[in-house]
Design an enzyme around this catalytic site. Structure first.
Site, mmCIF file in Angstrom:
data_model
loop_
_atom_site.group_PDB
_atom_site.id
_atom_site.type_symbol
_atom_site.label_atom_id
_atom_site.label_comp_id
_atom_site.label_asym_id
_atom_site.label_seq_id
_atom_site.Cartn_x
_atom_site.Cartn_y
_atom_site.Cartn_z
ATOM 1 N N SER A 52 -15.943 26.455 -9.645
ATOM 2 C CA SER A 52 -16.722 26.421 -10.880
ATOM 3 C C SER A 52 -17.123 27.805 -11.381
ATOM 4 C CB SER A 52 -17.972 25.558 -10.721
ATOM 5 O OG SER A 52 -18.939 26.225 -9.954
ATOM 6 N N LYS A 89 -24.514 29.627 -9.751
ATOM 7 C CA LYS A 89 -24.297 29.398 -11.183
ATOM 8 C C LYS A 89 -24.919 30.516 -12.010
ATOM 9 C CE LYS A 89 -22.406 25.255 -11.185
ATOM 10 N NZ LYS A 89 -21.886 25.369 -9.841
#
Length: 144
Positions: A52, A89
């Protein structure tokens, strides 16, 4: 023989690059502090599983090193605990909510309401090391 040494940085089991993943409390291994990586005593490292964050240069099998900080800014890449898991993230805020954005269009952001959800920024990513010889998904498996 492993002894306690303040100049070593603990590296923990996997953090998910996608959805959060539970991480062991005990370090998997240690790295001796090297100034060339911009690391210092007190920093931590964690293996990343998933893709991701691939567009930020953080691939499956990378080790991200992070530092506990007092204040997080929008767009910082962070290691965050969401509920019972840990993820890497890009941090952002939208009103009261925290948006943890992936760097891969195939993944969805994680939206957190700190007033309701169990959430904590563990630290800001300061360095990434890609281990080309050992992919996280291949550890313990024979390659053909």
């Amino acid at each position: 023989r492993v002894t306690q040494n303040e100049s070593r940085i603990p590296i923990y089991a996997s953090a998910s690059g996608g959805m959060t993943r539970i991480v062991d409390e005990d370090p998997k291994e240690y790295l001796v502090v090297r100034s060339t990586l911009g690391l210092r005593t007190g920093d931590r490292g964690i293996y990343v599983v998933g893709d991701s964050m691939i567009n930020a240069g953080i691939a499956d099998g990378s080790v991200v090193f992070f530092r506990k900080i007092q204040e997080v800014k929008d767009n910082d890449i962070v290691v965050a605990r969401v509920e019972d898991g840990v993820t890497v993230k890009r941090y952002g805020r939208q009103g009261r909510k925290v948006i943890l954005r992936p760097e891969n269009p195939l993944h969805e952001p994680i939206v957190v309401d700190p007033a309701v959800d169990s959430f904590e920024v563990i630290g800001k990513v300061i360095s990434v090391v890609k281990n080309y010889g050992k992919e996280a998904g291949q550890k313990g498996k024979k390659q053909k």
